[in-house]
Design a protein around this motif. Structure first.
Motif, PDB file in Angstrom:
ATOM      1  N   VAL A  59      39.316 -13.547  70.440  1.00 12.83           N
ATOM      2  CA  VAL A  59      38.096 -13.413  69.649  1.00 12.83           C
ATOM      3  C   VAL A  59      38.227 -14.320  68.439  1.00 12.83           C
ATOM      4  O   VAL A  59      39.325 -14.700  68.052  1.00 12.83           O
ATOM      5  N   CYS A  60      37.104 -14.680  67.854  1.00 16.41           N
ATOM      6  CA  CYS A  60      37.126 -15.478  66.628  1.00 16.41           C
ATOM      7  C   CYS A  60      35.833 -15.221  65.867  1.00 16.41           C
ATOM      8  O   CYS A  60      34.869 -14.700  66.417  1.00 16.41           O
ATOM      9  N   CYS A  61      35.838 -15.556  64.597  1.00 14.08           N
ATOM     10  CA  CYS A  61      34.622 -15.449  63.802  1.00 14.08           C
ATOM     11  C   CYS A  61      34.724 -16.440  62.651  1.00 14.08           C
ATOM     12  O   CYS A  61      35.822 -16.818  62.252  1.00 14.08           O
ATOM     13  N   GLN A  62      33.589 -16.850  62.157  1.00 21.91           N
ATOM     14  CA  GLN A  62      33.621 -17.739  61.008  1.00 21.91           C
ATOM     15  C   GLN A  62      33.543 -16.920  59.727  1.00 21.91           C
ATOM     16  O   GLN A  62      33.213 -15.740  59.744  1.00 21.91           O
ATOM     17  N   PHE A  63      33.897 -17.550  58.620  1.00 24.15           N
ATOM     18  CA  PHE A  63      33.851 -16.885  57.333  1.00 24.15           C
ATOM     19  C   PHE A  63      32.419 -16.444  57.028  1.00 24.15           C
ATOM     20  O   PHE A  63      31.459 -17.130  57.358  1.00 24.15           O
ATOM     21  N   SER A  64      32.273 -15.304  56.378  1.00 25.40           N
ATOM     22  CA  SER A  64      30.944 -14.814  56.005  1.00 25.40           C
ATOM     23  C   SER A  64      30.192 -15.847  55.185  1.00 25.40           C
ATOM     24  O   SER A  64      28.989 -16.019  55.335  1.00 25.40           O
ATOM     25  N   CYS A  75      29.173 -22.135  67.020  1.00 26.76           N
ATOM     26  CA  CYS A  75      29.077 -21.294  68.208  1.00 26.76           C
ATOM     27  C   CYS A  75      29.768 -19.964  67.914  1.00 26.76           C
ATOM     28  O   CYS A  75      30.891 -19.941  67.420  1.00 26.76           O
ATOM     29  N   ASP A  76      29.102 -18.880  68.210  1.00 26.58           N
ATOM     30  CA  ASP A  76      29.643 -17.557  67.916  1.00 26.58           C
ATOM     31  C   ASP A  76      30.846 -17.209  68.785  1.00 26.58           C
ATOM     32  O   ASP A  76      31.587 -16.301  68.474  1.00 26.58           O
ATOM     33  N   PHE A  77      31.066 -17.956  69.848  1.00 23.82           N
ATOM     34  CA  PHE A  77      32.183 -17.656  70.741  1.00 23.82           C
ATOM     35  C   PHE A  77      33.376 -18.584  70.518  1.00 23.82           C
ATOM     36  O   PHE A  77      34.493 -18.120  70.358  1.00 23.82           O
ATOM     37  N   PHE A 105      38.841  -9.517  58.381  1.00 24.79           N
ATOM     38  CA  PHE A 105      38.165  -8.224  58.406  1.00 24.79           C
ATOM     39  C   PHE A 105      37.091  -8.195  59.490  1.00 24.79           C
ATOM     40  O   PHE A 105      36.945  -7.215  60.200  1.00 24.79           O
ATOM     41  N   PHE A 106      36.347  -9.275  59.634  1.00 22.38           N
ATOM     42  CA  PHE A 106      35.260  -9.300  60.609  1.00 22.38           C
ATOM     43  C   PHE A 106      35.722  -9.616  62.024  1.00 22.38           C
ATOM     44  O   PHE A 106      34.916  -9.658  62.945  1.00 22.38           O
ATOM     45  N   LEU A 107      37.020  -9.789  62.210  1.00 27.82           N
ATOM     46  CA  LEU A 107      37.554  -9.886  63.564  1.00 27.82           C
ATOM     47  C   LEU A 107      37.744  -8.502  64.183  1.00 27.82           C
ATOM     48  O   LEU A 107      37.815  -8.364  65.398  1.00 27.82           O
ATOM     49  N   VAL A 157      36.815  -5.664  72.642  1.00 28.02           N
ATOM     50  CA  VAL A 157      37.546  -6.321  73.712  1.00 28.02           C
ATOM     51  C   VAL A 157      38.695  -5.450  74.190  1.00 28.02           C
ATOM     52  O   VAL A 157      38.938  -5.307  75.395  1.00 28.02           O
ATOM     53  N   SER A 158      39.407  -4.815  73.255  1.00 27.48           N
ATOM     54  CA  SER A 158      40.540  -3.983  73.646  1.00 27.48           C
ATOM     55  C   SER A 158      40.079  -2.733  74.400  1.00 27.48           C
ATOM     56  O   SER A 158      40.771  -2.257  75.302  1.00 27.48           O
ATOM     57  N   GLN A 159      38.916  -2.194  74.075  1.00 23.53           N
ATOM     58  CA  GLN A 159      38.418  -1.004  74.761  1.00 23.53           C
ATOM     59  C   GLN A 159      37.885  -1.321  76.147  1.00 23.53           C
ATOM     60  O   GLN A 159      37.890  -0.475  77.027  1.00 23.53           O
ATOM     61  N   THR A 160      37.389  -2.549  76.345  1.00 17.73           N
ATOM     62  CA  THR A 160      36.821  -2.906  77.652  1.00 17.73           C
ATOM     63  C   THR A 160      37.839  -3.554  78.579  1.00 17.73           C
ATOM     64  O   THR A 160      37.538  -3.794  79.732  1.00 17.73           O
ATOM     65  N   SER A 161      39.028  -3.831  78.060  1.00 16.74           N
ATOM     66  CA  SER A 161      40.060  -4.473  78.918  1.00 16.74           C
ATOM     67  C   SER A 161      40.815  -3.465  79.734  1.00 16.74           C
ATOM     68  O   SER A 161      40.960  -2.338  79.436  1.00 16.74           O
TER      69      SER A 161
END
Length: 181
Positions: free
Chosen positions: A48-53, A63-65, A168-170, A177-181
């Protein structure tokens, strides 16, 4: 010219090309062959990844992914400098392919391609999608984002602690992802 000793694989290739045998021991990733400049030697997708707020607040489009930029290099330079007529040389060198960009069908989250959109949807976005094309300040994720920025700014009046805010936003996508794996 001798390459930097901080890059053992480059040094090993240089020595090999000079007819010198050179071996490294220990833990790490070592090249067993020489590579040309620009060769991709290792590539993987993040879990997973995210950009800074603040990137989103300053309208940086990624790209959000996969975090690939959704704006051209020239658009990025124009946005950052505030010069709407700025022209950069060599636009053909910009890797951004706007023709493949796509949005979530339910909200305004953008992706560099349909593959990233579909992967994000199946991994985490189905759960995190706001189901709205406009920003809803009452949405729990928006409230969390605003509160988190307020806390960071209140505690760090002169600096933005970007890496901490991003970390924090990760948590929401990692949890999903961990719950669906």
């Amino acid at each position: 010219m001798l390459p930097s000793t901080e890059m053992p694989e480059v040094l090993a290739c240089w020595h090999q090309n000079q007819g010198i045998n050179f071996f490294f021991q220990g833990k790490g990733l070592f090249a067993t062959q020489c590579f040309n400049a620009g060769d991709i030697i290792f590539e993987e997708r993040p879990l997973v990844c995210c950009q800074f707020s603040w990137n989103g607040a300053y309208r940086y489009a990624a790209c959000d992914f996969c975090m690939r930029p959704l704006e051209s290099t020239e658009e990025n330079a124009r946005r950052l400098t505030g010069k709407k007529d700025l022209v950069l040389p060599y636009p053909e060198c910009c890797p951004t392919n706007k023709k493949s960009h796509i949005q979530c069908q339910q909200c305004s989250v953008r992706y560099c391609c349909a593959e990233c959109r579909d992967a994000a949807w199946s991994q985490y976005h189905k759960t995190l999608c706001t189901q709205s094309r406009t920003r809803d300040p009452s949405h729990p994720l928006e409230q969390l984002n605003d509160t988190w920025k307020y806390i960071l700014l209140a505690n760090n009046k002169h600096t933005h602690t970007h890496s901490f805010a991003c970390s924090f936003f990760l948590f929401p996508p990692i949890l999903i992802v961990s719950q669906t794996s």
